[in-house]
Design a protein around this motif. Structure first.
Motif, PDB file in Angstrom:
ATOM      1  N   HIS A 182       0.884  -1.307  -0.125  1.00  0.00           N
ATOM      2  CA  HIS A 182       0.058   0.129   0.084  1.00  0.00           C
ATOM      3  C   HIS A 182       0.772   1.250   0.024  1.00  0.00           C
ATOM      4  O   HIS A 182       0.710   2.085  -0.688  1.00  0.00           O
ATOM      5  N   ASN A 183       1.737   1.386   0.696  1.00  0.00           N
ATOM      6  CA  ASN A 183       2.899   2.310   0.695  1.00  0.00           C
ATOM      7  C   ASN A 183       3.453   2.486  -0.670  1.00  0.00           C
ATOM      8  O   ASN A 183       3.563   3.594  -0.943  1.00  0.00           O
ATOM      9  N   TYR A 184       3.882   1.411  -1.276  1.00  0.00           N
ATOM     10  CA  TYR A 184       4.323   1.687  -2.602  1.00  0.00           C
ATOM     11  C   TYR A 184       3.262   2.132  -3.590  1.00  0.00           C
ATOM     12  O   TYR A 184       3.686   3.208  -4.469  1.00  0.00           O
ATOM     13  N   LEU A 185       2.124   1.694  -3.596  1.00  0.00           N
ATOM     14  CA  LEU A 185       1.105   2.299  -4.358  1.00  0.00           C
ATOM     15  C   LEU A 185       0.987   3.726  -4.214  1.00  0.00           C
ATOM     16  O   LEU A 185       0.952   4.534  -5.027  1.00  0.00           O
ATOM     17  N   ALA A 186       1.026   4.248  -2.809  1.00  0.00           N
ATOM     18  CA  ALA A 186       0.656   5.525  -2.522  1.00  0.00           C
ATOM     19  C   ALA A 186       1.685   6.395  -3.004  1.00  0.00           C
ATOM     20  O   ALA A 186       1.495   7.560  -3.204  1.00  0.00           O
ATOM     21  N   SER A 187       2.974   5.951  -3.321  1.00  0.00           N
ATOM     22  CA  SER A 187       4.078   6.628  -3.739  1.00  0.00           C
ATOM     23  C   SER A 187       3.884   7.046  -5.139  1.00  0.00           C
ATOM     24  O   SER A 187       4.737   7.953  -5.482  1.00  0.00           O
ATOM     25  N   PHE A 188       2.913   6.593  -5.842  1.00  0.00           N
ATOM     26  CA  PHE A 188       2.488   7.238  -7.092  1.00  0.00           C
ATOM     27  C   PHE A 188       1.592   8.399  -7.019  1.00  0.00           C
ATOM     28  O   PHE A 188       1.670   8.985  -8.062  1.00  0.00           O
ATOM     29  N   GLU A 189       0.897   8.649  -6.028  1.00  0.00           N
ATOM     30  CA  GLU A 189      -0.155   9.715  -5.993  1.00  0.00           C
ATOM     31  C   GLU A 189       0.528  11.122  -6.188  1.00  0.00           C
ATOM     32  O   GLU A 189       1.785  11.150  -5.736  1.00  0.00           O
ATOM     33  N   GLY A 190      -0.054  11.900  -6.901  1.00  0.00           N
ATOM     34  CA  GLY A 190       0.502  13.253  -7.070  1.00  0.00           C
ATOM     35  C   GLY A 190       1.606  13.396  -8.031  1.00  0.00           C
ATOM     36  O   GLY A 190       2.492  14.322  -8.088  1.00  0.00           O
ATOM     37  N   THR A 191       2.086  12.200  -8.884  1.00  0.00           N
ATOM     38  CA  THR A 191       3.322  12.239  -9.595  1.00  0.00           C
ATOM     39  C   THR A 191       2.651  11.870 -10.979  1.00  0.00           C
ATOM     40  O   THR A 191       1.709  11.427 -11.156  1.00  0.00           O
ATOM     41  N   ALA A 192       3.546  12.045 -12.028  1.00  0.00           N
ATOM     42  CA  ALA A 192       3.478  11.677 -13.225  1.00  0.00           C
ATOM     43  C   ALA A 192       3.618  10.047 -13.450  1.00  0.00           C
ATOM     44  O   ALA A 192       3.283   9.695 -14.646  1.00  0.00           O
ATOM     45  N   ASN A 193       4.362   9.647 -12.559  1.00  0.00           N
ATOM     46  CA  ASN A 193       4.446   8.251 -12.651  1.00  0.00           C
ATOM     47  C   ASN A 193       3.344   7.395 -12.699  1.00  0.00           C
ATOM     48  O   ASN A 193       2.265   7.905 -11.850  1.00  0.00           O
ATOM     49  N   ARG A 194       3.387   6.142 -13.248  1.00  0.00           N
ATOM     50  CA  ARG A 194       2.240   5.248 -13.428  1.00  0.00           C
ATOM     51  C   ARG A 194       2.580   3.811 -12.862  1.00  0.00           C
ATOM     52  O   ARG A 194       3.656   3.265 -13.163  1.00  0.00           O
ATOM     53  N   PHE A 195       1.521   3.263 -12.450  1.00  0.00           N
ATOM     54  CA  PHE A 195       1.815   1.689 -11.927  1.00  0.00           C
ATOM     55  C   PHE A 195       0.312   0.892 -12.549  1.00  0.00           C
ATOM     56  O   PHE A 195      -0.673   1.472 -12.418  1.00  0.00           O
ATOM     57  N   PHE A 196       0.731  -0.118 -13.454  1.00  0.00           N
ATOM     58  CA  PHE A 196      -0.230  -0.688 -13.833  1.00  0.00           C
ATOM     59  C   PHE A 196      -0.370  -2.322 -13.625  1.00  0.00           C
ATOM     60  O   PHE A 196       0.531  -2.758 -13.140  1.00  0.00           O
ATOM     61  N   ALA A 197      -1.557  -2.661 -13.569  1.00  0.00           N
ATOM     62  CA  ALA A 197      -1.714  -4.169 -13.357  1.00  0.00           C
ATOM     63  C   ALA A 197      -1.982  -4.661 -14.747  1.00  0.00           C
ATOM     64  O   ALA A 197      -2.729  -3.919 -15.492  1.00  0.00           O
ATOM     65  N   ILE A 198      -1.467  -5.694 -14.944  1.00  0.00           N
ATOM     66  CA  ILE A 198      -1.639  -6.678 -16.274  1.00  0.00           C
ATOM     67  C   ILE A 198      -2.433  -7.587 -15.851  1.00  0.00           C
ATOM     68  O   ILE A 198      -2.244  -8.534 -15.269  1.00  0.00           O
ATOM     69  N   HIS A 199      -3.715  -7.594 -16.830  1.00  0.00           N
ATOM     70  CA  HIS A 199      -4.618  -8.848 -16.647  1.00  0.00           C
ATOM     71  C   HIS A 199      -4.783  -9.530 -18.096  1.00  0.00           C
ATOM     72  O   HIS A 199      -4.667  -8.802 -19.088  1.00  0.00           O
ATOM     73  N   GLN A 200      -5.063 -10.625 -17.965  1.00  0.00           N
ATOM     74  CA  GLN A 200      -5.267 -11.296 -19.398  1.00  0.00           C
ATOM     75  C   GLN A 200      -6.882 -10.924 -19.668  1.00  0.00           C
ATOM     76  O   GLN A 200      -7.726 -10.867 -18.799  1.00  0.00           O
ATOM     77  N   LEU A 201      -6.909 -10.637 -20.815  1.00  0.00           N
ATOM     78  CA  LEU A 201      -8.194 -10.245 -21.482  1.00  0.00           C
ATOM     79  C   LEU A 201      -9.236 -11.220 -21.350  1.00  0.00           C
ATOM     80  O   LEU A 201     -10.415 -10.782 -21.011  1.00  0.00           O
ATOM     81  N   GLN A 202      -8.935 -12.413 -21.554  1.00  0.00           N
ATOM     82  CA  GLN A 202      -9.959 -13.254 -21.743  1.00  0.00           C
ATOM     83  C   GLN A 202     -10.579 -13.796 -20.252  1.00  0.00           C
ATOM     84  O   GLN A 202     -11.703 -13.647 -20.099  1.00  0.00           O
ATOM     85  N   ASP A 203      -9.819 -14.034 -19.417  1.00  0.00           N
ATOM     86  CA  ASP A 203     -10.273 -14.137 -17.977  1.00  0.00           C
ATOM     87  C   ASP A 203     -10.153 -13.256 -16.726  1.00  0.00           C
ATOM     88  O   ASP A 203     -10.566 -13.420 -15.809  1.00  0.00           O
ATOM     89  N   LYS A 204      -9.681 -12.267 -17.207  1.00  0.00           N
ATOM     90  CA  LYS A 204      -9.620 -10.902 -16.374  1.00  0.00           C
ATOM     91  C   LYS A 204      -8.493 -11.121 -15.044  1.00  0.00           C
ATOM     92  O   LYS A 204      -8.318 -10.447 -14.152  1.00  0.00           O
ATOM     93  N   ARG A 205      -7.696 -12.224 -15.393  1.00  0.00           N
ATOM     94  CA  ARG A 205      -6.734 -12.767 -14.225  1.00  0.00           C
ATOM     95  C   ARG A 205      -5.425 -11.787 -14.325  1.00  0.00           C
ATOM     96  O   ARG A 205      -4.872 -11.691 -15.209  1.00  0.00           O
ATOM     97  N   MET A 206      -5.252 -11.351 -13.237  1.00  0.00           N
ATOM     98  CA  MET A 206      -3.967 -10.401 -13.037  1.00  0.00           C
ATOM     99  C   MET A 206      -2.942 -11.399 -13.104  1.00  0.00           C
ATOM    100  O   MET A 206      -2.674 -12.369 -12.470  1.00  0.00           O
ATOM    101  N   ILE A 207      -1.478 -11.014 -13.991  1.00  0.00           N
ATOM    102  CA  ILE A 207      -0.441 -11.990 -14.368  1.00  0.00           C
ATOM    103  C   ILE A 207       0.588 -11.203 -13.890  1.00  0.00           C
ATOM    104  O   ILE A 207       1.807 -11.798 -13.884  1.00  0.00           O
ATOM    105  N   GLY A 208       0.639  -9.677 -13.686  1.00  0.00           N
ATOM    106  CA  GLY A 208       1.852  -9.096 -13.579  1.00  0.00           C
ATOM    107  C   GLY A 208       1.647  -7.491 -13.617  1.00  0.00           C
ATOM    108  O   GLY A 208       0.296  -7.110 -13.314  1.00  0.00           O
ATOM    109  N   THR A 209       2.794  -6.728 -13.203  1.00  0.00           N
ATOM    110  CA  THR A 209       2.667  -5.137 -13.130  1.00  0.00           C
ATOM    111  C   THR A 209       3.537  -4.538 -14.040  1.00  0.00           C
ATOM    112  O   THR A 209       4.373  -5.250 -14.468  1.00  0.00           O
ATOM    113  N   MET A 210       3.239  -3.165 -14.330  1.00  0.00           N
ATOM    114  CA  MET A 210       4.346  -2.441 -15.014  1.00  0.00           C
ATOM    115  C   MET A 210       4.465  -1.148 -14.370  1.00  0.00           C
ATOM    116  O   MET A 210       3.390  -0.568 -13.770  1.00  0.00           O
TER     117      MET A 210
END
Length: 175
Positions: free
Chosen positions: A52-80
């Motif tokens: 949660h602290n890492y996620l909060a570090s993106f707030e108020g910045t230009a930086n971005r944090f993405f979840a990668i999900h498979q389109l077919q089953d919506k399962r999260m497989i990674g992050t960017m």
């Protein structure tokens, strides 16, 4: 295709990482020695609080944090991650395909290429990324996405008991 910060590819959806993404599966990836063997995150114990602290570090910045999900089953497989230096119009990307069951299927390259394309479309002029020399999978992703090796920091990190080079790759929008 891109709608409201979401990037859709043939097989994936990259969407903003939210607190709802933090759960046993995600924390399991971060604490899995095999998944993290080339990442400096291997030196930390990851908890819900640290995530949660890492996620909060993106707030108020230009930086971005993405979840990668498979389109077919919506399962999260990674992050960017995308660490943007707006004055220079550059961005440094990071990738984690945490779900070992999908390794070797091209999802990393698909996600990497899609985010790189999106960022070039937003006016950024240069994308960078780095990895340790033993991480041949990440090297292939960067090379196949059109990046070229820009620099080597010799014997810069230790993986296992071995001193290894850190390789930095880059691609310009006009390349």
């Amino acid at each position: 295709m891109s709608v409201d910060g979401i990037i859709t590819t043939q097989r994936l959806v990259l969407s903003p990482f939210t607190a709802g993404c933090i759960g046993p599966e995600y924390l399991g990836w971060l604490n899995d020695p095999l998944v993290m063997r080339f990442s400096n995150q291997r030196f930390h114990l990851h908890t819900p609080g640290s995530a949660h602290n890492y996620l909060a570090s993106f707030e108020g910045t230009a930086n971005r944090f993405f979840a990668i999900h498979q389109l077919q089953d919506k399962r999260m497989i990674g992050t960017m991650t995308a660490y943007i230096a707006a004055p220079h119009r550059t961005v440094d990307l990071g990738l984690l395909i945490g779900d070992r069951s999908v390794w070797g299927r091209g999802y990393g390259l698909e996600a990497w290429s899609a985010l790189m394309s999106r960022l070039f479309g937003e006016g950024l002029r240069k994308v960078t990324g780095g990895t340790v020399r033993p991480n041949t999978g990440m090297q292939k992703i960067m090379q196949r996405s059109g990046m070229r090796m820009e620099a080597v920091r010799e014997r810069h990190e230790i993986v296992g008991e071995e001193e290894v080079d850190v390789l930095y790759y880059a691609r310009f929008r006009d390349a």
